[in-house]
Design an enzyme around this catalytic site. Structure first.
Site, mmCIF file in Angstrom:
data_model
loop_
_atom_site.group_PDB
_atom_site.id
_atom_site.type_symbol
_atom_site.label_atom_id
_atom_site.label_comp_id
_atom_site.label_asym_id
_atom_site.label_seq_id
_atom_site.Cartn_x
_atom_site.Cartn_y
_atom_site.Cartn_z
ATOM 1 N N SER A 58 0.838 -1.210 0.000
ATOM 2 C CA SER A 58 0.000 0.000 0.000
ATOM 3 C C SER A 58 0.868 1.254 0.000
ATOM 4 O O SER A 58 1.751 1.393 0.840
ATOM 5 C CB SER A 58 -0.875 0.090 1.251
ATOM 6 O OG SER A 58 -1.464 -1.119 1.559
ATOM 7 N N THR A 112 -0.495 -11.506 -1.661
ATOM 8 C CA THR A 112 -1.576 -12.212 -0.965
ATOM 9 C C THR A 112 -1.316 -12.079 0.528
ATOM 10 O O THR A 112 -0.206 -12.339 0.999
ATOM 11 C CB THR A 112 -1.618 -13.691 -1.384
ATOM 12 O OG1 THR A 112 -1.896 -13.765 -2.785
ATOM 13 C CG2 THR A 112 -2.700 -14.445 -0.634
ATOM 14 N N HIS A 113 -2.317 -11.613 1.248
ATOM 15 C CA HIS A 113 -2.172 -11.415 2.689
ATOM 16 C C HIS A 113 -2.683 -12.631 3.467
ATOM 17 O O HIS A 113 -3.609 -13.313 3.024
ATOM 18 C CB HIS A 113 -2.955 -10.166 3.132
ATOM 19 C CG HIS A 113 -2.368 -8.880 2.637
ATOM 20 N ND1 HIS A 113 -2.662 -8.377 1.382
ATOM 21 C CD2 HIS A 113 -1.507 -8.004 3.209
ATOM 22 C CE1 HIS A 113 -1.997 -7.243 1.222
ATOM 23 N NE2 HIS A 113 -1.294 -6.989 2.307
ATOM 24 N N GLU A 212 -5.361 -3.008 15.064
ATOM 25 C CA GLU A 212 -5.152 -3.352 16.465
ATOM 26 C C GLU A 212 -6.080 -2.541 17.375
ATOM 27 O O GLU A 212 -6.533 -1.458 17.014
ATOM 28 C CB GLU A 212 -3.699 -3.037 16.880
ATOM 29 C CG GLU A 212 -2.663 -3.860 16.176
ATOM 30 C CD GLU A 212 -2.540 -3.508 14.693
ATOM 31 O OE1 GLU A 212 -2.664 -2.315 14.348
ATOM 32 O OE2 GLU A 212 -2.351 -4.443 13.893
HETATM 33 I I1 8IG Z 1 -1.573 0.733 5.818
HETATM 34 O O1 8IG Z 1 -2.336 0.533 11.703
HETATM 35 C C1 8IG Z 1 -1.759 -0.122 7.578
HETATM 36 N N1 8IG Z 1 -1.701 -1.426 7.691
HETATM 37 N N2 8IG Z 1 -2.034 -4.030 11.513
HETATM 38 N N3 8IG Z 1 -2.195 -1.728 11.619
HETATM 39 C C2 8IG Z 1 -2.043 -2.865 10.896
HETATM 40 N N4 8IG Z 1 -1.871 -2.869 9.591
HETATM 41 C C3 8IG Z 1 -1.853 -1.681 8.972
HETATM 42 C C4 8IG Z 1 -2.011 -0.476 9.645
HETATM 43 C C5 8IG Z 1 -2.195 -0.494 11.044
HETATM 44 N N5 8IG Z 1 -1.948 0.511 8.741
#
Ligand code: 8IG
Length: 291
Positions: A58, A112-113, A212
């Protein structure tokens, strides 16, 4: 005749005349699937070896156009084992890019997450494919939440180490891989030669897809984390297993939950990424040229 177990659930793919093994079948060797994918990439791009691989997370996708000359571009779904992206803001293509240095980069915009629930093999397939395509270095980029108050959204940060809170591993069986200096101090040094102001931090991978709680962010801080995200650590582990040197970079797209008084939103993440795109894209292009 029924197909062999683990064979041919994937659609037709160019560059292969053999049955394509199913990455998800427990009896399939994931490295064999990566070899097939790398052969397809060679056939599709007419590039014999990609010396470096870059995974765009991203906020980093603008870099794809700034790295060099795109020799070939294909949809992730055209290469064995890759999945179409799940999310807006994530690019779904794989490119072969000729760098100004004469080296070829495999630019993977199709991550892929773990939270997609497709299994860890899918998460690290791009890394294994890059290794099979000849890469010796992988650059892993991501968007992340910042725990450090002084890191304004839009700040790029070098990853110095990680804490894997996913409770899983891409390695199967008794594969005891050393992770000392996983995020190569040599490559971080090269990056800081390009931009001496680059900060460094420890990346904490959560499974997600929820962000979180503020308490979890405080936990991440107390155990030594500076960035929170949902990618990269598992890919870095697979990269080390495959013998790749790893450079990791986060773009802080938001302050982690509870650090900022306002709630997190995916729209904010996309917006910050877009605003920082040109700047971090150029930074990444300059760093990649120096590798
Ligand atoms: I962009 O604040 C992004 N990805 N876990 N926490 C988590 N993943 C993220 C965050 C975040 N911001």
């Amino acid at each position: 005749m029924s197909p062999a177990p683990g064979a041919a659930r994937e659609p037709d793919h160019p560059g292969t005349d053999r049955e394509v093994p199913d990455l998800d079948h427990p009896g399939t060797d994931p490295f064999t699937v990566a070899e097939v994918a790398a052969a397809q990439i060679r056939a599709l791009s007419c590039v014999d070896r990609h010396e470096v691989a870059i995974v765009l997370g991203s906020g980093w996708s603008a870099a794809a156009d700034l790295l060099g000359e795109t020799v070939a571009e294909f949809a992730a779904g055209d290469v064995v084992g890759f999945c179409a992206p799940a999310l807006a803001g994530h690019v779904g293509s794989i490119r072969s890019v000729l760098l100004p240095t004469g080296a070829h980069a495999l630019v993977i915009g199709a991550r892929t997450h773990l939270y997609e629930g497709k299994g860890v093999r899918r998460v690290v397939h791009g890394i294994r494919t890059a290794a099979a395509a000849g890469a010796g270095i992988v650059v892993l980029t991501n968007g992340a939440g910042g725990i450090e108050e002084s890191w304004a959204p839009g700040t790029p940060v070098l990853i110095s180490d990680h804490i894997n809170l996913t409770a899983t591993s891409p390695l199967e069986g008794a594969t005891f891989v050393d992770l000392t200096d996983l995020y190569s101090s040599r490559l971080r040094g090269l990056a800081r030669e390009i931009d001496a102001t680059l900060e460094e931090g420890v990346y904490v991978q959560f499974r997600g897809p929820h962000y979180e709680t503020p308490a979890e962010v405080q936990m991440a801080r107390r155990i030594g984390g500076h960035l929170v995200g949902m990618s990269t650590a598992l890919e870095a582990i697979a990269a080390r297993q495959a013998g790749l040197e790893v450079l990791g970079m986060s773009l802080v797209t938001n302050l982690a939950a509870g650090i900022s008084p306002t709630p997190l939103s995916h729209a904010e993440v996309i917006e910050t990424g877009a605003a920082a795109a040109g700047r971090v894209g150029h930074l990444l292009a300059r760093i990649v040229r120096a590798l």
